[in-house]
Design a protein around this motif. Structure first.
Motif: not given
Length: 334
Positions: A48-50, A82-87, A141-148, A158-160
């Motif tokens: 995901a972009s910033p 279902a998410t671990s990375t909410p806005d 939905a998840d944006i895990l790239s922000r927490w890698v 691993l994560f996308g």
């Protein structure tokens, strides 16, 4: 009280346009396409972009699912994200509800990491089966790239990012599409996969301090996660099959959380499920956490791989540690 049934009538998926392949990743951290692909099966992942929000991804997937189901957003009673990375740490489901134009729906977040979609599926089913609601949208939905940690090659490969969604509708008991399930948690192994809060003390007045900080980065014990998954996931699927009065031979498809191709292969082998029945899009998207099962489901449905009436064993597993399985039939009349 009569227990009603559920039908899964639509699916959708959404991923960012930006691709990060293994060769490019090797410019960021010491690794190679050969090292990543042989150990994980992953060739690329979406980032995901910033500017992109989780709500944006989730809403796009939900809208596709509603369109397939032929359901108007105004008819939706329930939205579960279902998410671990909410806005927003307070939750993002309400933002998704607003984005898709479903003002009558109650919306809430559910956090169970990579098991989130399966946990969400069972949770939503209870609202429909008891007759409280008729139409629901479930999104993973998840944006895990922000927490890698992009300097840690054990995890950053691993994560996308992505989102997947399904529409669930109330139906008659004889047409129930959720045939059996098993949900489990083991907090004793919580430390195997974490995204911990990192804090510092902040003095308010003399002798009074509070904690303030942020979340750190994903940390994982890969060997322990592998051992956990290949043992516990087949057990959960077998228990769900038992409750559904089915056997492995009755399955049309095995749809696992897309974590690692070695895990997918090992679980399929333990269940005696042939490789041609195992759904995998891991090579193109990597581990998208709660999004991985509905994203793979949607691709398989739209490519006509999964047909109406097919029996699917879906299983999620990950941080918590949590794991679960659901035996479902695709499609059906609401």
């Amino acid at each position: 009280m009569t227990t009603l049934g559920i039908a899964i009538t639509g699916s959708g998926g959404s991923t960012p346009n930006t691709r990060l392949d293994n060769d490019t990743l090797s410019q960021i951290v010491e690794t190679s396409d050969e090292w990543i692909s042989t150990r994980t099966g992953i060739r690329q992942r979406r980032l995901a972009s910033p500017e992109m929000s989780l709500s944006e991804l989730a809403a796009a997937a939900a809208q596709e699912a509603l369109e397939m189901a032929g359901l108007s957003p105004s008819e939706v009673d329930l939205v579960v994200l279902a998410t671990s990375t909410p806005d927003d740490l307070f939750g993002s489901a309400s933002r998704v509800q607003h984005r898709i134009g479903a003002p009558q729906a109650v919306a809430f977040d559910l956090t169970a990491a990579c098991s989130g979609f399966v946990f969400g599926l069972v949770t939503v089913a209870q609202f429909l089966r008891t007759g409280v609601y008729r139409n629901a949208v479930l999104i993973g939905a998840d944006i895990l790239s922000r927490w890698v940690d992009w300097s840690d090659r054990r995890t950053c490969v691993l994560f996308g990012d992505g989102a997947g969604a399904v529409v669930l509708q109330r139906t008659s008991p004889e047409d129930d599409g959720l045939l059996g399930f098993e949900l489990r948690s083991n907090g004793a192994q919580n430390g195997c996969l974490t995204l911990d809060y990192s804090h510092r003390s902040h003095a308010l007045v003399e002798n009074l301090e509070v904690s303030q900080g942020n979340y750190s980065r994903i940390a994982m014990n890969g060997q322990e996660i592998y051992k956990f998954a290949v043992k516990k996931v087949p057990e959960a699927i077998e228990k769900a099959l038992f409750r559904a009065n089915l056997t492995n031979e009755d399955l049309d498809w095995l749809l696992l959380h897309q974590a690692n191709q070695r895990i997918l292969d090992a679980v399929a082998k333990r269940l005696n499920v042939p490789s041609e029945k195992v759904i995998s899009n891991l090579a193109r998207y990597g581990n998208t956490s709660a999004a991985s099962i509905p994203l793979a489901l949607d691709e398989a449905v739209r490519s006509h791989q999964i047909q109406t009436g097919d029996t699917i064993a879906a299983s999620g597993f990950g941080a918590g540690l949590t794991w679960g399985a659901a035996i479902v039939k695709w499609g059906g009349a609401a």
